[in-house]
Write a protein that holds these residues in place. Structure first.
Motif, PDB file in Angstrom:
ATOM      1  N   ARG A   4       0.776  -1.105  -0.149  1.00 20.29           N
ATOM      2  CA  ARG A   4       0.051  -0.216   0.103  1.00 20.29           C
ATOM      3  C   ARG A   4       1.025   1.193   0.002  1.00 20.29           C
ATOM      4  NH1 ARG A   4      -5.304  -0.404   1.613  1.00 20.29           N
ATOM      5  NH2 ARG A   4      -5.244   1.377   2.640  1.00 20.29           N
ATOM      6  N   THR A   5       1.930   1.278   0.680  1.00 23.41           N
ATOM      7  CA  THR A   5       3.027   2.413   0.639  1.00 23.41           C
ATOM      8  C   THR A   5       3.550   2.610  -0.551  1.00 23.41           C
ATOM      9  OG1 THR A   5       3.440   1.726   2.949  1.00 23.41           O
ATOM     10  CG2 THR A   5       5.086   3.335   1.755  1.00 23.41           C
ATOM     11  N   GLU A   6       3.959   1.765  -1.690  1.00 28.91           N
ATOM     12  CA  GLU A   6       4.449   2.087  -2.689  1.00 28.91           C
ATOM     13  C   GLU A   6       2.975   2.482  -3.610  1.00 28.91           C
ATOM     14  OE1 GLU A   6       7.781  -1.257  -3.932  1.00 28.91           O
ATOM     15  OE2 GLU A   6       5.729  -2.040  -3.469  1.00 28.91           O
ATOM     16  N   THR A   7       1.901   2.392  -3.516  1.00 33.59           N
ATOM     17  CA  THR A   7       0.743   2.559  -4.447  1.00 33.59           C
ATOM     18  C   THR A   7       0.255   4.150  -3.926  1.00 33.59           C
ATOM     19  OG1 THR A   7       0.117   0.204  -4.817  1.00 33.59           O
ATOM     20  CG2 THR A   7      -1.387   2.121  -5.253  1.00 33.59           C
ATOM     21  N   PHE A   8       0.275   4.364  -2.560  1.00 35.11           N
ATOM     22  CA  PHE A   8      -0.484   5.405  -2.090  1.00 35.11           C
ATOM     23  C   PHE A   8       0.625   6.544  -1.890  1.00 35.11           C
ATOM     24  CE2 PHE A   8      -3.550   2.263  -0.664  1.00 35.11           C
ATOM     25  CZ  PHE A   8      -4.463   2.228  -1.562  1.00 35.11           C
ATOM     26  N   ALA A  53      10.562  11.359 -14.788  1.00 31.74           N
ATOM     27  CA  ALA A  53       9.371  10.655 -15.539  1.00 31.74           C
ATOM     28  C   ALA A  53       8.196  10.599 -14.969  1.00 31.74           C
ATOM     29  CB  ALA A  53       9.985   9.120 -15.917  1.00 31.74           C
ATOM     30  N   GLY A  54       8.422  10.277 -13.472  1.00 30.22           N
ATOM     31  CA  GLY A  54       7.139  10.326 -12.671  1.00 30.22           C
ATOM     32  C   GLY A  54       6.594  11.573 -12.571  1.00 30.22           C
ATOM     33  N   ALA A  55       7.130  12.885 -12.472  1.00 28.86           N
ATOM     34  CA  ALA A  55       6.770  13.953 -12.700  1.00 28.86           C
ATOM     35  C   ALA A  55       5.742  14.347 -14.044  1.00 28.86           C
ATOM     36  CB  ALA A  55       7.557  15.349 -12.498  1.00 28.86           C
ATOM     37  N   VAL A  56       6.433  13.740 -15.264  1.00 32.20           N
ATOM     38  CA  VAL A  56       5.702  13.789 -16.253  1.00 32.20           C
ATOM     39  C   VAL A  56       4.395  13.213 -16.286  1.00 32.20           C
ATOM     40  CG1 VAL A  56       5.681  13.350 -18.957  1.00 32.20           C
ATOM     41  CG2 VAL A  56       7.771  14.395 -17.835  1.00 32.20           C
ATOM     42  N   MET A  57       4.429  11.980 -15.761  1.00 25.15           N
ATOM     43  CA  MET A  57       3.275  10.942 -15.623  1.00 25.15           C
ATOM     44  C   MET A  57       2.123  11.613 -14.740  1.00 25.15           C
ATOM     45  SD  MET A  57       3.197   7.036 -14.163  1.00 25.15           S
ATOM     46  CE  MET A  57       3.866   6.210 -15.372  1.00 25.15           C
ATOM     47  N   VAL A  78       3.970   0.973 -10.546  1.00 27.82           N
ATOM     48  CA  VAL A  78       3.801   1.809 -11.061  1.00 27.82           C
ATOM     49  C   VAL A  78       2.438   1.953 -11.650  1.00 27.82           C
ATOM     50  CG1 VAL A  78       4.415   3.189 -13.185  1.00 27.82           C
ATOM     51  CG2 VAL A  78       6.222   2.334 -12.001  1.00 27.82           C
ATOM     52  N   PRO A  79       1.920   0.697 -12.138  1.00 25.58           N
ATOM     53  CA  PRO A  79       0.217   1.133 -12.505  1.00 25.58           C
ATOM     54  C   PRO A  79      -0.719   1.453 -11.483  1.00 25.58           C
ATOM     55  CG  PRO A  79       1.441  -0.882 -13.520  1.00 25.58           C
ATOM     56  CD  PRO A  79       2.354  -0.592 -12.585  1.00 25.58           C
ATOM     57  N   GLY A  80      -0.500   0.849 -10.304  1.00 30.61           N
ATOM     58  CA  GLY A  80      -1.250   1.118  -9.212  1.00 30.61           C
ATOM     59  C   GLY A  80      -1.283   2.651  -8.566  1.00 30.61           C
ATOM     60  N   TRP A  81       0.520   2.840  -8.773  1.00 31.75           N
ATOM     61  CA  TRP A  81       0.573   4.271  -8.048  1.00 31.75           C
ATOM     62  C   TRP A  81      -0.125   5.248  -9.176  1.00 31.75           C
ATOM     63  CZ3 TRP A  81       4.274   8.124 -10.417  1.00 31.75           C
ATOM     64  CH2 TRP A  81       4.446   9.126  -9.538  1.00 31.75           C
ATOM     65  N   ALA A  83      -2.772   4.709 -11.064  1.00 30.69           N
ATOM     66  CA  ALA A  83      -4.040   4.848 -10.889  1.00 30.69           C
ATOM     67  C   ALA A  83      -4.478   5.755  -9.661  1.00 30.69           C
ATOM     68  CB  ALA A  83      -4.460   3.547 -10.874  1.00 30.69           C
ATOM     69  N   PHE A  84      -3.810   5.444  -8.795  1.00 32.25           N
ATOM     70  CA  PHE A  84      -4.259   6.113  -7.463  1.00 32.25           C
ATOM     71  C   PHE A  84      -3.867   7.958  -7.527  1.00 32.25           C
ATOM     72  CE2 PHE A  84      -3.055   8.146  -3.449  1.00 32.25           C
ATOM     73  CZ  PHE A  84      -4.278   7.725  -2.327  1.00 32.25           C
ATOM     74  N   HIS A  85      -2.742   8.050  -8.189  1.00 31.74           N
ATOM     75  CA  HIS A  85      -2.400   9.585  -8.167  1.00 31.74           C
ATOM     76  C   HIS A  85      -2.776  10.288  -9.528  1.00 31.74           C
ATOM     77  CE1 HIS A  85       0.126   9.588  -4.580  1.00 31.74           C
ATOM     78  NE2 HIS A  85       0.741   8.550  -5.035  1.00 31.74           N
ATOM     79  N   GLY A  86      -3.162   9.379 -10.717  1.00 30.95           N
ATOM     80  CA  GLY A  86      -3.488  10.225 -12.034  1.00 30.95           C
ATOM     81  C   GLY A  86      -4.665   9.805 -12.485  1.00 30.95           C
ATOM     82  N   GLY A  87      -5.184   8.429 -12.063  1.00 31.00           N
ATOM     83  CA  GLY A  87      -6.280   7.854 -12.735  1.00 31.00           C
ATOM     84  C   GLY A  87      -6.474   7.662 -13.960  1.00 31.00           C
TER      85      GLY A  87
END
Length: 210
Positions: A4-8, A53-57, A78-81, A83-87
């Motif tokens: 959950r930590t990596e995702t949220f 790359a994360g900032a661009v995402m 990354v896919p869960g991250w 989905a949670f932060h960008g949808g």
């Protein structure tokens, strides 16, 4: 199993302000190919996704922008991250993707394998975000085109050997074609399809006399 930590965790500290800041920096780099931008925001995307790359995402990818991920990224948190932060939805189809992400040393498919847009709607193409080892310690390249006075130079390390050939083929499709953003840690450089790229000539060392 993903934690959950990596995702949220690890997203923008202030999503609205930070996304606006990153967007302005990215647009400045798109307008000035070869200019290296630096992400100074607090951000910690899950490995193997880099900070820039994360900032661009998180800045460009939302529920209306299908994203394609390299096999290694797709099997990471990354896919869960995202989905949670960008949808943003992740698509397995390269031609459906508005953005495609690659980690360092990821095999790079042919640029033509992604959406190239149409003559009527050239913006309906894929932007590739490619992580490289460095933007300063690799093969010297010269950039020419709109937004560049004379020439600009970059030296990305880790691009495929046939990248320049593929880029020339991509440029020949204008106004169609893909755009590319190269990232390395916190740094990024934009390569819009209007940019012409050649290998920089290496000055020969004069032979010593005697």
């Amino acid at each position: 199993m993903l934690s959950r930590t990596e995702t949220f965790s690890g997203g923008f500290a202030d999503p609205v302000f930070d996304a606006q800041t990153a967007f302005r920096m990215l647009m400045d780099c798109m307008a000035r190919p070869g200019e290296i931008g630096e992400v100074a925001l607090s951000l910690s995307p899950p490995a193997p996704l880099g900070i820039a790359a994360g900032a661009v995402m998180l800045t460009l990818c939302d529920h209306d922008t299908p994203v394609w991920l390299s096999p290694k990224l797709s099997q990471s948190p990354v896919p869960g991250w995202l989905a949670f932060h960008g949808g943003a939805p992740v698509t397995p189809e390269r031609h459906d993707a508005r953005f495609a992400f690659f980690e360092t040393k990821a095999p790079l498919p042919a640029l033509g394998a992604f959406a190239l847009g149409t003559q009527e709607y050239p913006d309906r193409s894929t932007t590739l975000i490619i992580e490289v080892a460095s933007l300063k310690d690799g093969q010297p390249l010269l950039l020419r085109g709109p937004g560049i006075r004379d020439t600009a130079g970059i030296a990305p390390g880790g691009l495929p050997a046939d990248f320049l050939r593929q880029w020339n083929e991509n440029g020949a499709l204008f106004p169609r074609g893909v755009d590319v953003v190269l990232t390395a840690g916190r740094q990024l450089v934009a390569l819009p399809r209007t940019c012409k790229i050649t290998a920089a000539a290496v000055a020969e060392t004069p032979a010593s006399e005697g």
